[in-house]
Design an enzyme around this catalytic site. Structure first.
Site, short mmCIF file in Angstrom:
data_model
loop_
_atom_site.label_atom_id
_atom_site.label_comp_id
_atom_site.label_asym_id
_atom_site.label_seq_id
_atom_site.Cartn_x
_atom_site.Cartn_y
_atom_site.Cartn_z
N LYS A 1 0.79 -0.40 0.76
CA LYS A 1 1.25 0.42 -0.29
C LYS A 1 0.27 0.30 -1.32
O LYS A 1 0.14 1.55 -1.95
CB LYS A 1 2.64 -0.74 -0.83
CG LYS A 1 3.56 -0.41 0.31
CD LYS A 1 4.69 -1.55 -0.11
CE LYS A 1 4.47 -2.84 -0.30
NZ LYS A 1 3.99 -3.62 1.15
N GLY B 1 1.09 -8.94 -2.57
CA GLY B 1 -0.32 -8.82 -2.71
C GLY B 1 -0.83 -7.44 -2.10
O GLY B 1 -0.53 -7.22 -0.97
N HIS B 2 -1.13 -6.54 -3.03
CA HIS B 2 -1.61 -5.12 -2.68
C HIS B 2 -2.99 -5.02 -2.93
O HIS B 2 -3.40 -5.29 -3.93
CB HIS B 2 -0.72 -4.46 -3.69
CG HIS B 2 0.86 -4.41 -3.53
ND1 HIS B 2 1.63 -3.69 -4.08
CD2 HIS B 2 1.59 -4.95 -2.73
CE1 HIS B 2 2.71 -3.65 -3.96
NE2 HIS B 2 2.83 -4.78 -2.93
N GLN C 1 6.81 -5.50 -1.36
CA GLN C 1 7.62 -6.11 0.27
C GLN C 1 7.81 -4.95 1.24
O GLN C 1 7.12 -3.83 0.97
CB GLN C 1 8.70 -7.11 0.07
CG GLN C 1 8.27 -8.65 -0.73
CD GLN C 1 8.13 -8.34 -2.13
OE1 GLN C 1 9.06 -7.87 -2.85
NE2 GLN C 1 6.96 -8.94 -2.53
N ASP D 1 3.23 -5.25 3.62
CA ASP D 1 1.62 -5.42 3.91
C ASP D 1 1.33 -4.08 4.56
O ASP D 1 0.37 -4.18 5.47
CB ASP D 1 1.30 -6.61 4.48
CG ASP D 1 1.39 -7.84 3.68
OD1 ASP D 1 1.37 -7.82 2.62
OD2 ASP D 1 1.65 -8.97 4.49
P1 GDP Z 1 0.30 -3.83 0.77
O1 GDP Z 1 1.03 -5.32 0.21
O2 GDP Z 1 1.42 -2.95 1.53
O3 GDP Z 1 -0.25 -3.15 -0.44
O4 GDP Z 1 -0.65 -4.20 1.56
P2 GDP Z 1 -1.80 -5.36 1.70
O5 GDP Z 1 -2.90 -5.00 0.78
O6 GDP Z 1 -1.06 -6.73 1.47
O7 GDP Z 1 -2.49 -5.33 3.25
C1 GDP Z 1 -3.09 -4.30 3.83
C2 GDP Z 1 -4.46 -4.48 4.40
O8 GDP Z 1 -4.93 -3.37 5.06
C3 GDP Z 1 -5.21 -4.48 3.08
O9 GDP Z 1 -6.27 -5.40 3.36
C4 GDP Z 1 -5.90 -3.16 2.92
O10 GDP Z 1 -7.36 -3.11 2.44
C5 GDP Z 1 -6.07 -2.76 4.47
N1 GDP Z 1 -5.89 -1.38 4.52
C6 GDP Z 1 -5.06 -0.60 3.96
N2 GDP Z 1 -5.07 0.87 4.82
C7 GDP Z 1 -5.61 0.51 5.67
C8 GDP Z 1 -6.35 1.42 6.88
O11 GDP Z 1 -5.90 2.56 6.99
N3 GDP Z 1 -7.19 0.92 7.79
C9 GDP Z 1 -7.82 -0.57 7.72
N4 GDP Z 1 -8.48 -0.92 8.57
N5 GDP Z 1 -7.31 -1.17 6.58
C10 GDP Z 1 -6.45 -0.80 5.70
P1 IMO Z 2 3.67 -7.05 -0.15
O1 IMO Z 2 4.44 -6.40 -1.48
C1 IMO Z 2 4.63 -9.50 3.33
C2 IMO Z 2 7.85 -12.54 3.04
C3 IMO Z 2 7.27 -13.96 3.08
C4 IMO Z 2 8.79 -14.60 3.75
C5 IMO Z 2 9.80 -13.67 2.97
C6 IMO Z 2 10.10 -14.57 1.95
O2 IMO Z 2 2.15 -7.52 -0.06
O3 IMO Z 2 3.99 -6.29 1.06
P2 IMO Z 2 9.42 -14.85 -0.45
O4 IMO Z 2 8.21 -15.99 -1.06
O5 IMO Z 2 9.73 -13.54 -0.93
O6 IMO Z 2 10.75 -15.72 -0.62
O7 IMO Z 2 9.36 -15.06 0.98
O8 IMO Z 2 9.09 -12.43 2.71
N1 IMO Z 2 7.02 -11.80 1.96
C7 IMO Z 2 6.13 -10.74 2.24
N2 IMO Z 2 5.44 -10.39 3.41
N3 IMO Z 2 4.23 -8.77 2.16
C8 IMO Z 2 4.97 -9.24 0.98
O9 IMO Z 2 4.61 -8.38 -0.06
C9 IMO Z 2 5.68 -10.15 1.05
N4 IMO Z 2 6.48 -10.92 0.07
C10 IMO Z 2 7.16 -11.57 0.60
O10 IMO Z 2 6.19 -14.06 3.95
O11 IMO Z 2 8.70 -14.18 5.12
MG MG Z 3 0.70 -7.26 0.75
#
Ligand code: GDP
Ligand code: IMO
Ligand code: MG
Length: 446
Positions: A16, A40-41, A223, A13
């Site tokens: 990416k 979840g991206h 991840q 999270d």
């Molecule tokens: P990923 O899994 O690495 O793609 O990240 P996620 O999308 O799960 O979580 C990142 C969250 O932070 C999302 O809700 C993005 O919209 C938000 N986000 C990304 N970059 C920034 C930033 O620079 N500032 C803020 N406030 N939010 C951001």
């Molecule tokens: P993105 O790509 C954050 C974590 C779960 C748990 C562990 C194992 O959005 O960064 P799983 O369901 O994979 O067997 O769970 O990994 N986990 C993540 N945490 N971002 C993710 O993906 C994750 N995918 C799995 O919360 O701790």
């Molecule tokens: Mg994510």
């Protein structure tokens, strides 16, 4: 031409999705090498939010080919929902390709994931409950169903009949759950296969052909480094290899074609699920980071645990991924703090520890040693160059770059595409220190 891997440098999270979308502008092909619908991206473009689980974050560019690679595990039902959502937002998916050798997440994987978590009780991993571990376990055990099997009804029927009967024994006898009806599952999945079949390709060959045509390929890790099955905080990890090396395995390409590796890290740290987290903040500041950063899981909606930036795991991520540069995201979330801490080392059993201990019980005993920097207490969300940033914010970035000994190429200050500072070309940029002792970009002085 450059082939670039984008990986998460923390526990996932990191942003990416945002960074991949940004870089996809100059990519011909974007590949998701591993992971499944646990990911979840999020991408935010002109106020519109896209949440992607399996589809690469290059999908918003119709000219960019997007490949779901061989190392992924595919839940057909969720993938079809994701496709439906994109179509309803008028996003074409004609540029999507699915690997024939990716493994398929089946209903029994999901049930077994959830049941085994429940059985672990206090020792649960805190998985996403999406069946990821059991799907990869079947892959290793050589009882998995691959996309090639899914799209071949006869093959699917034969394999599923045998496998479901086998899984039913575990569901019933071990977990006291109702058995699955093979006929119902087979019928349901033949229906999904018909819809997905047009997207299925030999993905390794497709990527290889793109390489031969000197196209730009972006590999989008899911991840993060500390969730890596081999190199993360085992057993509190996922079941694939999110580190940079995993991108080669999951795409079916050789490491010699990779030009650069970009690590994405938040300006602080978050973690979803269980497992040790030395810099975790339990009080008011942790709450503040969670609220300002909207730190709720994209896939499960769970509240993310928040803490200070951890330089020890940052340096570890540099090492195990061979990072060339960093994208630091969510700097804006720190805007209101009067002071900010950074973990520079751990204390472990009375000793200073500079390196991430691979031993889980040692890692659980580590306590952070902090350096404290002044906050800037000004909004950064509208800054568009390093010069726009308050001096304290530049000092903070400089501290991070020096601690990790890699340049910061991108700074993100909000979820939108435009809330970004490109400090130097992340794809072709030189491998050198980025900021001078005043926090100024070196490139401006040359
Ligand atoms: P990923 O899994 O690495 O793609 O990240 P996620 O999308 O799960 O979580 C990142 C969250 O932070 C999302 O809700 C993005 O919209 C938000 N986000 C990304 N970059 C920034 C930033 O620079 N500032 C803020 N406030 N939010 C951001
Ligand atoms: P993105 O790509 C954050 C974590 C779960 C748990 C562990 C194992 O959005 O960064 P799983 O369901 O994979 O067997 O769970 O990994 N986990 C993540 N945490 N971002 C993710 O993906 C994750 N995918 C799995 O919360 O701790
Ligand atoms: Mg994510």
């Amino acid at each position: 031409m450059a082939n670039v891997i984008v990986i998460g440098a923390q526990w996932g999270d990191e942003g990416k999705g945002k960074i991949t979308d940004l870089l996809s502008r100059s990519a011909d092909v974007v590949v998701r090498p591993q992971g499944g619908v646990n990911a979840g991206h999020t991408i935010v473009v002109q106020g519109q939010t896209f949440k992607l689980h399996l589809i690469p974050s290059g999908i918003l560019y119709p000219e960019t080919e997007c490949v779901i690679g061989s190392g992924t595990v595919i839940d057909p039902k969720v993938l079809l929902e994701e496709l439906g959502q994109l179509h309803s937002l008028n996003v074409s998916t004609d540029n999507l390709f699915i690997s024939q050798t990716a493994h398929v997440t089946m209903p029994y994987h999901r049930l077994l994931d959830q049941a085994s978590e429940q059985r672990r009780g206090e020792k649960k991993i805190g998985t996403t409950g999406r069946g990821i571990g059991p799907t990869y376990a079947d892959k290793s055990e050589r009882t998995g169903i691959r996309v090639v099997d899914l799209i071949n009804p006869k093959e699917l029927q034969e394999k599923l009949e045998w496998t479901i009967n086998y899984k039913n024994v575990i569901l019933e006898k071990l977990y006291n759950l109702a058995p699955l009806d093979p006929k119902v599952v087979i019928e349901e999945y033949i229906g999904y296969a018909e819809q997905l079949k047009p997207y299925v390709v030999d993905s390794s060959l497709k990527i290889y052909e793109a390489i031969k045509q000197k196209k730009n390929i972006l590999f989008e890790g899911a991840q993060g480094t500390l969730l890596d099955l081999d190199h993360g905080t085992y057993p509190y990890v996922t079941s694939s290899n999110p580190i940079a090396g995993g991108a080669c395995v999951g795409s079916g390409i050789g490491p010699t074609v990779v030009d650069r590796v970009i690590g994405v890290a938040k300006a602080y740290t978050t973690r979803v699920g269980e497992g040790p987290f030395p810099t975790e903040l339990h009080g008011e500041i942790g709450e503040q980071l969670c609220d300002r950063g909207a730190e709720f899981g994209t896939t499960t909606g769970r509240r993310r645990r928040c803490g200070w930036f951890d330089g020890v795991i940052g340096r570890y991520a540099v090492r195990v991924n061979g990072l060339d540069c960093l994208a630091i995201t969510k700097l804006d979330v720190l805007d209101e703090l009067s002071e900010i801490k950074i973990c520079v080392a751990y204390e472990l059993d009375g000793h200073t520890c500079d390196n991430f201990p691979g031993n889980a019980s040692e890692f659980a005993r580590c306590t952070p040693i902090y350096e404290t920097l002044p906050g800037w207490q000004k909004s950064t969300k509208d800054c568009r160059s390093l010069e726009d940033l308050p001096q304290e914010a530049r000092d903070y970035l400089k501290f991070l770059a020096e601690l990790m000994e890699v340049p910061i190429a991108i700074v993100s200050l909000g979820a939108s595409r435009d809330q970004t500072i490109i400090v130097e070309d992340p794809i072709h940029g030189p491998k050198r220190a980025l900021l001078d002792e005043n926090g100024d970009p070196l490139s401006n002085k040359q």
